[in-house]
Scaffold this motif. Structure first.
Motif, PDB file in Angstrom:
ATOM      1  N   ASP A  23      -3.295  -1.103  -0.882  1.00 42.29           N
ATOM      2  CA  ASP A  23      -4.060  -2.230  -0.330  1.00 42.29           C
ATOM      3  C   ASP A  23      -5.201  -2.592  -1.279  1.00 42.29           C
ATOM      4  OD1 ASP A  23      -5.920  -0.243   0.193  1.00 42.29           O
ATOM      5  OD2 ASP A  23      -6.067  -0.649   2.337  1.00 42.29           O
ATOM      6  N   GLU A  70       0.817  -1.195  10.680  1.00 41.44           N
ATOM      7  CA  GLU A  70      -0.464  -1.118   9.971  1.00 41.44           C
ATOM      8  C   GLU A  70      -0.278  -1.323   8.468  1.00 41.44           C
ATOM      9  OE1 GLU A  70      -4.318   1.742   9.138  1.00 41.44           O
ATOM     10  OE2 GLU A  70      -2.935   2.298  10.734  1.00 41.44           O
ATOM     11  N   ALA A  73       0.058  -5.008   7.896  1.00 40.70           N
ATOM     12  CA  ALA A  73      -1.216  -5.699   8.141  1.00 40.70           C
ATOM     13  C   ALA A  73      -2.185  -5.479   6.979  1.00 40.70           C
ATOM     14  CB  ALA A  73      -1.830  -5.218   9.448  1.00 40.70           C
ATOM     15  N   ARG A  74      -2.263  -4.259   6.486  1.00 47.23           N
ATOM     16  CA  ARG A  74      -3.210  -3.968   5.398  1.00 47.23           C
ATOM     17  C   ARG A  74      -2.745  -4.564   4.076  1.00 47.23           C
ATOM     18  NH1 ARG A  74      -5.176   2.150   6.414  1.00 47.23           N
ATOM     19  NH2 ARG A  74      -6.222   1.789   4.432  1.00 47.23           N
ATOM     20  N   THR A  76      -0.986  -7.316   3.802  1.00 44.17           N
ATOM     21  CA  THR A  76      -1.234  -8.753   3.949  1.00 44.17           C
ATOM     22  C   THR A  76      -2.721  -9.064   3.806  1.00 44.17           C
ATOM     23  OG1 THR A  76       0.710  -8.970   5.374  1.00 44.17           O
ATOM     24  CG2 THR A  76      -0.942 -10.738   5.492  1.00 44.17           C
ATOM     25  N   ALA A  77      -3.582  -8.277   4.453  1.00 47.19           N
ATOM     26  CA  ALA A  77      -5.032  -8.493   4.374  1.00 47.19           C
ATOM     27  C   ALA A  77      -5.544  -8.356   2.942  1.00 47.19           C
ATOM     28  CB  ALA A  77      -5.765  -7.521   5.292  1.00 47.19           C
TER      29      ALA A  77
END
Length: 91
Positions: A23, A70, A73-74, A76-77
């Motif tokens: 990430d 998760e 999501a991480r 993508t973030a």
């Protein structure tokens, strides 16, 4: 460094697989993959496919275990998600 790995719950080619991502950056991801001897052919756009037999090795090397939700999501973030078919393109 934040390397994430989801559980080996993805079937394929007679095995179960995990996904390994960073990430932070793809450079960080590639460096980690080299440390655990993942072949470059395991890289797919934004992640490495990791066979179940290497899951524990990735954890010992410092990967953080997270759920698949998760992980996505991480990724993508962090702005590192590279879907197969970007929105608005033909499939």
């Amino acid at each position: 460094m934040t390397i994430l790995i989801d559980p080996p719950t993805w079937p394929g080619h007679g095995r179960m697989w995990s996904h390994l991502v960073s990430d932070v950056s793809l450079d960080e991801l590639h460096a980690f993959a080299r440390r655990i001897d993942l072949p470059a052919r395991g890289f797919e756009r934004d992640h490495y496919d990791v066979p179940e037999r290497l899951y524990q090795e990735a954890l010992v090397a410092g990967a953080e275990p997270v759920s698949s939700r998760e992980l996505l999501a991480r990724l993508t973030a962090a702005g590192l998600r590279r879907p197969k078919h970007p929105r608005g393109s033909a499939a």
